[in-house]
Design a protein around this motif. Structure first.
Motif, PDB file in Angstrom:
ATOM      1  N   LEU A 225       0.835  -1.209   0.000  1.00 55.72           N
ATOM      2  CA  LEU A 225       0.000   0.000   0.000  1.00 55.72           C
ATOM      3  C   LEU A 225       0.861   1.246   0.000  1.00 55.72           C
ATOM      4  N   LYS A 226       1.864   1.272   0.873  1.00 56.93           N
ATOM      5  CA  LYS A 226       2.704   2.460   0.955  1.00 56.93           C
ATOM      6  C   LYS A 226       3.457   2.686  -0.354  1.00 56.93           C
ATOM      7  N   GLY A 227       3.928   1.608  -0.937  1.00 56.53           N
ATOM      8  CA  GLY A 227       4.621   1.732  -2.212  1.00 56.53           C
ATOM      9  C   GLY A 227       3.695   2.299  -3.284  1.00 56.53           C
ATOM     10  N   VAL A 228       2.466   1.819  -3.295  1.00 57.82           N
ATOM     11  CA  VAL A 228       1.505   2.305  -4.289  1.00 57.82           C
ATOM     12  C   VAL A 228       1.215   3.788  -4.057  1.00 57.82           C
ATOM     13  N   VAL A 229       1.041   4.152  -2.783  1.00 50.10           N
ATOM     14  CA  VAL A 229       0.778   5.561  -2.484  1.00 50.10           C
ATOM     15  C   VAL A 229       1.939   6.425  -2.978  1.00 50.10           C
ATOM     16  N   ALA A 230       3.160   6.006  -2.649  1.00 49.41           N
ATOM     17  CA  ALA A 230       4.340   6.781  -3.063  1.00 49.41           C
ATOM     18  C   ALA A 230       4.379   6.911  -4.577  1.00 49.41           C
ATOM     19  N   GLN A 231       4.013   5.821  -5.250  1.00 50.94           N
ATOM     20  CA  GLN A 231       4.056   5.828  -6.701  1.00 50.94           C
ATOM     21  C   GLN A 231       3.000   6.758  -7.290  1.00 50.94           C
ATOM     22  N   VAL A 232       1.825   6.760  -6.684  1.00 54.78           N
ATOM     23  CA  VAL A 232       0.773   7.651  -7.176  1.00 54.78           C
ATOM     24  C   VAL A 232       1.210   9.107  -6.996  1.00 54.78           C
ATOM     25  N   ILE A 233       1.852   9.399  -5.868  1.00 56.57           N
ATOM     26  CA  ILE A 233       2.315  10.769  -5.633  1.00 56.57           C
ATOM     27  C   ILE A 233       3.276  11.200  -6.735  1.00 56.57           C
ATOM     28  N   GLY A 234       4.208  10.317  -7.060  1.00 55.52           N
ATOM     29  CA  GLY A 234       5.226  10.670  -8.044  1.00 55.52           C
ATOM     30  C   GLY A 234       4.771  10.470  -9.473  1.00 55.52           C
ATOM     31  N   GLY A 235       3.632   9.841  -9.667  1.00 51.87           N
ATOM     32  CA  GLY A 235       3.176   9.528 -11.026  1.00 51.87           C
ATOM     33  C   GLY A 235       3.454   8.073 -11.330  1.00 51.87           C
ATOM     34  N   MET A 236       2.409   7.319 -11.656  1.00 46.88           N
ATOM     35  CA  MET A 236       2.575   5.876 -11.878  1.00 46.88           C
ATOM     36  C   MET A 236       3.633   5.607 -12.943  1.00 46.88           C
TER      37      MET A 236
END
Lengths: 607, 243
Positions: free
Chosen positions: A224-235
């Motif tokens: 989940l945290k990885g996905v959140v970080a990725q969404v912040i930076g752009g998938m």
């Protein structure tokens, strides 16, 4: 700890750890447009490999890290080769579901091998700390920071200066064109999975050492945290993922500093939703626009649904209603009652995910809302149970729809991420809103099911009531699907752009579907609360959401009868075979993998 | 002249829909061969089956001695086929230089690659000025040149071009056609799919006309250019030719 500098350092260290997970996710998303939900499980496997090495082999840290990296890279290759490559050409959402299945299998295997109990993973590093300004930095902090920086530098060099790195970048930009340049994109996929898994495993090892704590369920939060970080930076954006991770780490750390540690995750998911609503392409995207994914999220394979004759359905209902008359053991009734409750959740999800094509990964939060609503109406407002449960259905319909509404303009994968985040947020708000929900204590002494003065506290009555309500909800939904509304839902699923071009207001119809689904799920949660008599924020977790999705896929997406069949099969069957109950998630995971691969249309077919 | 690429008895399907019905054609060494056809005639699908992006259900495709049906797309490229895909399909976030070098991905002769890069820049001087730009920022015509240069960087024996003039301004269309001829004069065989029959026939040696998945007409380009049926179908517009 106490100083701001400490919180900053802590945030950056945690951010570094997230980055190792998020970079892998970004690489995989970039190359194959896939959110790898198994990434966190590989991270947990990495932590356990490290623990095993330290405990049994007594290897030094450097050797341990090397073993973790190599073993996890191998695991990544196996995941890609065995689990995902056979799905090439399947619906775009199929690989995502497969990674969920793989994740369930890996997590459960860890639990079987290492027991569910947490273990200590003591860092072998010397225990000194140096003071910097008002804060301190330890050896492990430095190691984590160095690992993050070195990994980023090596990755940059690889992508920029090696031939395989070029192939990875070209594949990420245009897979078909890369193949037409002679790039073996299968090899690229495998490489990317190896790198992502190696980094993920390393991250798990470092996290375990940092908190001196590992457990088999640690992977899910990491994903989940990885996905959140990725969404912040752009998938799919690798530097973006690193930036997003650091920002996420800092946000959490400062949030904890101000509000306390139970708020940590609430901050992550609030940040996730904020980004999804305001800048779904990430902070670095040039314009505010919907993500450019040329696909619908639907997993609905064109096929002819199995026609079940009306008499067979009537017969099945009659037989189901007659079960309590057999002098059966109460245990069987309990299991089946539970299956009917799950079936309500499943028909709710099959409407949203199957008919409307919005793959929700947070459906269990609707159960939570319903359960808390009914319990609190009954306890705090002294409503009779026969009124509190329908009221819970309405509250869930309204609240659930309002929560998801800001994400209505998202599509496919982003819907799944948003619903996942909302699901987590609901649980965390319940945990932290103590004045209303009693916080971590949970709600106790919830009155049992009753109508007027007649207590329905026996298994038979509960069974009949749940079955009756399920039949009612299923009939309503079947009617709905045959109506004009049902056609509009399917139109949105099959091509939302075309639907919009025909004047269909997507938001309004999504709201109707989510409201209807929320009502059914809320009723189910409400009944469950009165049956369990005790609920807390972890009564229905994301595991329940995933189970419900498995049931829906098993039955056939969008298929009401199928959803009920899937719920009965996956709730009741593991119970029937004693001893397999603790392997339940393993069964779900394998079922999901096999279904996605061999019968994506489910048992009764999609509609 | 020997045939470099031979398609025989091809049946292709998209799910239940049949696209090709016993398609057969050949591309002779050193020629420019073009495949003409209107919308939904199966032109682009022909390109896909040659490149291995789609597999025909029946029939054979041979490139020299290679049975393309048994090879994956990357292997087909390595066998000596270059591709200029429809709508160019450059790697838009990579620089023009990186795009050109991606064209040589299947090769490992570094010195020769550098020499070829220089040769491309002489052939396409316009590309030289944009060498460090991201490919996505180029105009359509410039992108087409980069796509052609990228395909040539693989030193292919045969280049497959899918609608090379599509979406280009008239000025660039002429320029691209000249370049195709120039490339062909250097010994590279060219197979192109085109909708614009008059342009394609002006530079091609041989042409096939595809309609609803079947070859309905073939011949020397100069003959076809005068053929009334071609004129009716592709050049003339509405009026049917007098019988």
């Amino acid at each position: 700890m106490g100083s701001w500098l400490d919180y900053t350092i802590n945030g950056l260290i945690i951010g570094n750890i997230y980055a190792l997970v998020a970079v892998g996710l970004a690489l995989i998303f970039g190359v194959s447009n896939l959110i790898n939900f198994a990434q966190g499980s590989v991270y947990a496997v990495g932590a356990y490999i490290g623990w095993t090495c330290f405990t049994y082999l007594h290897t030094p840290l450097a050797v341990t890290a090397l073993i973790v990296v190599v073993a996890c890279a191998g695991l990544g290759v196996a995941i890609e080769r065995i689990g995902l490559r056979p799905l090439a050409g399947a619906a775009r959402i199929a690989p995502l579901l497969a990674t969920i299945g793989i994740s369930l299998v890996l997590d459960q295997l860890l639990q079987i091998v290492f027991t569910p109990d947490p273990r200590a993973l003591t860092s072998p590093l010397p225990n000194w700390r140096i003071s910097v300004g008002g804060g301190t930095i330890g050896a492990l902090d430095l190691l984590i920071a160095a690992t993050g920086i070195v990994s980023a530098a090596v990755l940059y060099g690889f992508l920029r200066f090696t031939k395989l790195g070029w192939a990875v970048r070209a594949t990420a930009q245009d897979r078909d064109a890369a193949r037409q340049m002679g790039v073996n994109t299968d090899a690229v996929n495998m490489t990317v999975f190896a790198i992502a898994s190696a980094l993920g495993g390393l991250s798990g090892l470092l996290v375990g050492m940092y908190f001196n704590h590992i457990d088999p369920a640690m992977g899910f939060q990491a994903t989940l945290k990885g996905v959140v970080a990725q969404v912040i930076g752009g998938m799919g954006n690798v530097p973006g993922a690193i930036f997003g991770s650091l920002l996420l780490g800092l946000t959490e750390s400062y949030g904890v500093a101000i509000f306390g540690s139970s708020y940590r995750n609430l901050f992550s998911f609030a940040l996730l939703l904020l980004i999804l609503v305001l800048r779904p392409n990430g902070l670095f995207a040039s314009a505010r626009s919907t993500p450019p994914e040329p696909m619908t999220g639907s997993f609905v394979t064109p096929n002819r649904p199995v026609r079940v004759p009306r008499w067979a359905i009537v017969a099945a209902v009659v037989i189901a209603a007659a079960v309590p008359l057999i002098p059966a053991i109460p245990y069987v009734l309990q299991v089946l009652t539970n299956a009917w409750l799950f079936a309500m959740l499943a028909i709710s999800l099959t409407l949203v995910a199957g008919t409307l094509g919005q793959i929700s990964l947070g459906h269990a939060s609707l159960l939570l809302i319903g359960a808390y609503a009914s319990a609190l109406f009954a306890l705090d407002s002294h409503w009779p149970v026969w009124a509190s449960i329908p009221a819970a259905g309405i509250v869930t319909a309204l609240l659930g729809t309002a929560l998801i509404a800001p994400s209505f303009r998202l599509r496919s994968h982003y819907v799944s991420i948003a619903t996942l985040g909302i699901g987590e947020i609901v649980g965390l708000v319940i945990l932290n809103w103590e004045s209303l929900t009693r916080g971590p204590m949970g709600v106790t002494n919830i009155p049992p099911l009753q109508v007027g003065n007649i207590e329905l506290d026996n298994p038979r009555a509960a069974y009949w009531i749940t079955l009756g309500i399920l039949v009612l909800l299923a009939m309503m939904q079947t009617r709905l699907l045959r109506s004009h509304l049902g056609r509009i839902f399917r139109a949105i699923r099959d091509d939302d752009v075309a639907a919009r071009a025909h004047g269909i207001s997507l938001g309004r119809y999504k709201a109707i579907a989510f409201a209807f689904g929320g009502f059914a799920a809320g009723i189910s949660g409400g009944i469950a609360a009165h049956q369990y008599s005790y609920i807390n924020n972890e009564t229905f977790t994301s595991t329940v959401s995933i189970s419900a999705l498995t049931m829906v896929i098993l039955g056939g997406m969008g298929n009401v009868l199928g959803a009920i069949l899937g719920a009965v099969a996956l709730t009741a069957l593991p119970e029937m075979f004693r001893g397999t109950a603790e392997y339940r998630m393993l069964i779900y995971g394998v079922a999901l993998l096999l279904l996605v691969r061999f019968r994506p249309q489910g048992i009764l077919g999609t509609t | 002249m020997t045939a470099l690429l031979v398609l025989k008895g091809i049946d292709t399907f998209y799910g239940p829909v049949q696209v090709h019905f016993g398609l057969g054609m050949e591309v002779r060494q050193g020629q420019i061969v073009c495949l003409l056809g209107g919308n939904a005639s199966g032109k682009s699908t022909t390109m896909k089956i040659i490149l291995g992006l789609l597999r025909p259900r029946a029939g054979s495709i041979f490139f020299e001695a290679h049975d393309l049906a048994a090879l994956s797309t990357p292997q087909i490229i390595r066998a000596g086929i270059g591709s200029v895909p429809e709508a160019r399909r450059l790697f838009s976030a990579m620089t023009v230089r990186e795009n050109l070098l991606m064209g040589a991905f299947a090769r490992s002769d570094r010195a020769e690659i550098a020499r070829d890069l220089e040769r491309m820049l002489e052939l396409f001087p316009r590309v030289r000025q944009r060498l460090t730009s991201r490919a996505g920022t180029l105009s359509g015509g410039e992108q087409q040149m980069v796509a052609m240069a990228r395909a040539l960087m693989g030193r292919p024996k045969l280049i497959c071009m899918d609608e090379p003039t599509m979406g280009l301004s008239p000025l660039f269309v002429d320029r691209v056609l000249e370049l195709i001829q120039a490339v062909n004069k250097e010994g590279v065989t060219i197979f192109m799919v085109e909708q614009n029959a008059s342009l394609a026939l002006a530079i091609a040696h041989y042409a096939y006309v595809l309609q609803a998945g079947r070859i309905i007409l073939q011949g020397e380009a100069k003959d076809l250019a005068r053929d009334p049926r071609i004129r009716a179908a592709y050049l003339g517009g509405e009026t049917e030719p007098a019988a």
